[in-house]
Design an enzyme around this catalytic site. Structure first.
Site, PDB file in Angstrom:
ATOM      1  NE  ARG A  29      -3.745  -2.086   2.458  1.00 21.58           N
ATOM      2  CZ  ARG A  29      -4.706  -2.530   1.647  1.00 21.58           C
ATOM      3  NH1 ARG A  29      -5.056  -1.816   0.593  1.00 21.58           N
ATOM      4  NH2 ARG A  29      -5.306  -3.678   1.884  1.00 21.58           N
ATOM      5  CG  ASP A  30       1.444   5.509  -2.425  1.00 17.72           C
ATOM      6  OD1 ASP A  30       1.985   5.492  -3.551  1.00 17.72           O
ATOM      7  OD2 ASP A  30       1.585   6.438  -1.614  1.00 17.72           O
ATOM      8  CG  ASN A  87       3.756   8.956 -11.803  1.00 14.47           C
ATOM      9  OD1 ASN A  87       2.953   9.261 -12.693  1.00 14.47           O
ATOM     10  ND2 ASN A  87       3.401   8.852 -10.532  1.00 14.47           N
ATOM     11  CB  VAL A  96      10.501   5.848  -5.220  1.00 11.80           C
ATOM     12  CG1 VAL A  96      11.371   4.662  -4.815  1.00 11.80           C
ATOM     13  CG2 VAL A  96       9.934   6.538  -3.970  1.00 11.80           C
ATOM     14  CG  HIS A 100       6.833   2.886  -8.335  1.00 11.08           C
ATOM     15  ND1 HIS A 100       8.085   3.461  -8.419  1.00 11.08           N
ATOM     16  CD2 HIS A 100       5.957   3.899  -8.146  1.00 11.08           C
ATOM     17  CE1 HIS A 100       7.968   4.772  -8.294  1.00 11.08           C
ATOM     18  NE2 HIS A 100       6.680   5.070  -8.135  1.00 11.08           N
ATOM     19  CG  HIS A 102       1.354   4.812  -8.724  1.00 11.29           C
ATOM     20  ND1 HIS A 102       1.337   5.435  -7.499  1.00 11.29           N
ATOM     21  CD2 HIS A 102       2.524   5.171  -9.316  1.00 11.29           C
ATOM     22  CE1 HIS A 102       2.448   6.145  -7.353  1.00 11.29           C
ATOM     23  NE2 HIS A 102       3.182   6.007  -8.440  1.00 11.29           N
TER      24      HIS A 102
HETATM   25  P1  DGP Z   1       6.080   8.121  -7.684  1.00  9.91           P
HETATM   26  O1  DGP Z   1       5.692   9.556  -7.483  1.00  9.91           O
HETATM   27  O2  DGP Z   1       5.417   7.525  -8.925  1.00  9.91           O
HETATM   28  O3  DGP Z   1       7.574   7.909  -7.666  1.00  9.91           O
HETATM   29  O4  DGP Z   1       5.448   7.335  -6.468  1.00  9.91           O
HETATM   30  C1  DGP Z   1       6.126   7.014  -5.313  1.00  9.91           C
HETATM   31  C2  DGP Z   1       5.085   6.652  -4.298  1.00  9.91           C
HETATM   32  O5  DGP Z   1       5.732   5.989  -3.232  1.00  9.91           O
HETATM   33  C3  DGP Z   1       4.345   7.838  -3.685  1.00  9.91           C
HETATM   34  O6  DGP Z   1       2.965   7.770  -4.065  1.00  9.91           O
HETATM   35  C4  DGP Z   1       4.495   7.657  -2.189  1.00  9.91           C
HETATM   36  C5  DGP Z   1       5.049   6.270  -2.047  1.00  9.91           C
HETATM   37  N1  DGP Z   1       6.011   6.105  -0.977  1.00  9.91           N
HETATM   38  C6  DGP Z   1       7.110   6.866  -0.746  1.00  9.91           C
HETATM   39  N2  DGP Z   1       7.791   6.397   0.313  1.00  9.91           N
HETATM   40  C7  DGP Z   1       7.110   5.311   0.746  1.00  9.91           C
HETATM   41  C8  DGP Z   1       7.323   4.394   1.820  1.00  9.91           C
HETATM   42  O7  DGP Z   1       8.276   4.459   2.584  1.00  9.91           O
HETATM   43  N3  DGP Z   1       6.393   3.406   1.971  1.00  9.91           N
HETATM   44  C9  DGP Z   1       5.303   3.292   1.135  1.00  9.91           C
HETATM   45  N4  DGP Z   1       4.457   2.287   1.378  1.00  9.91           N
HETATM   46  N5  DGP Z   1       5.090   4.134   0.124  1.00  9.91           N
HETATM   47  C10 DGP Z   1       5.979   5.130  -0.065  1.00  9.91           C
END
Ligand code: DGP
Length: 114
Positions: A29-30, A87, A96, A100, A102
């Protein structure tokens, strides 16, 4: 290749709510959900961006999509609908650098996205 936050989640070095796992992909989960369902599907192999994906890694992309579709069916929202997004780099807001997918679901999603 540099280590990422998501590699640490995959190795269970930092906590996450992991909801899917197979030999190729981990789904969790995000942390900052944008919909009632917001899951990130991440390949175990750490490719930084879609731009870096090589032809010999094509199966990795398929595995991400199949994992998301499997999860949608399993959770019962496949027919209602969902959105999948990758993205890439600054203009798309990638934060990140471990590719990945979404998966967003559980509400009506507007188009075009912001
Ligand atoms: P993007 O913007 O496409 O690189 O999405 C990265 C996503 O990762 C963002 O929606 C928030 C999520 N995210 C960042 N750090 C963490 C983390 O430590 N744990 C989780 N579960 N999600 C994270």
């Amino acid at each position: 290749m540099s280590d990422t936050l998501f590699s640490k989640i995959i190795r269970r070095e930092i906590p996450a709510d992991i909801v899917f796992e197979n030999a190729h992909v981990v789904g969790f989960r995000d942390l900052n959900p944008q919909a009632p369902v917001h899951v990130l599907f991440v390949p175990r192999e750490p490719v930084p961006t879609l731009n870096d994906l090589r032809h010999d890694q094509a199966e990795l992309a398929g595995q991400l999509l199949l994992a998301a579709a499997h999860y949608a069916r399993e959770q019962g929202f496949a027919e209602a609908g969902y959105r999948t997004v990758i993205n890439t780099n600054a203009d798309a807001g990638q934060s990140v650098f471990h590719i990945h997918l979404h998966l967003l679901a559980g509400r009506t999603l507007s188009w075009p996205p912001g």
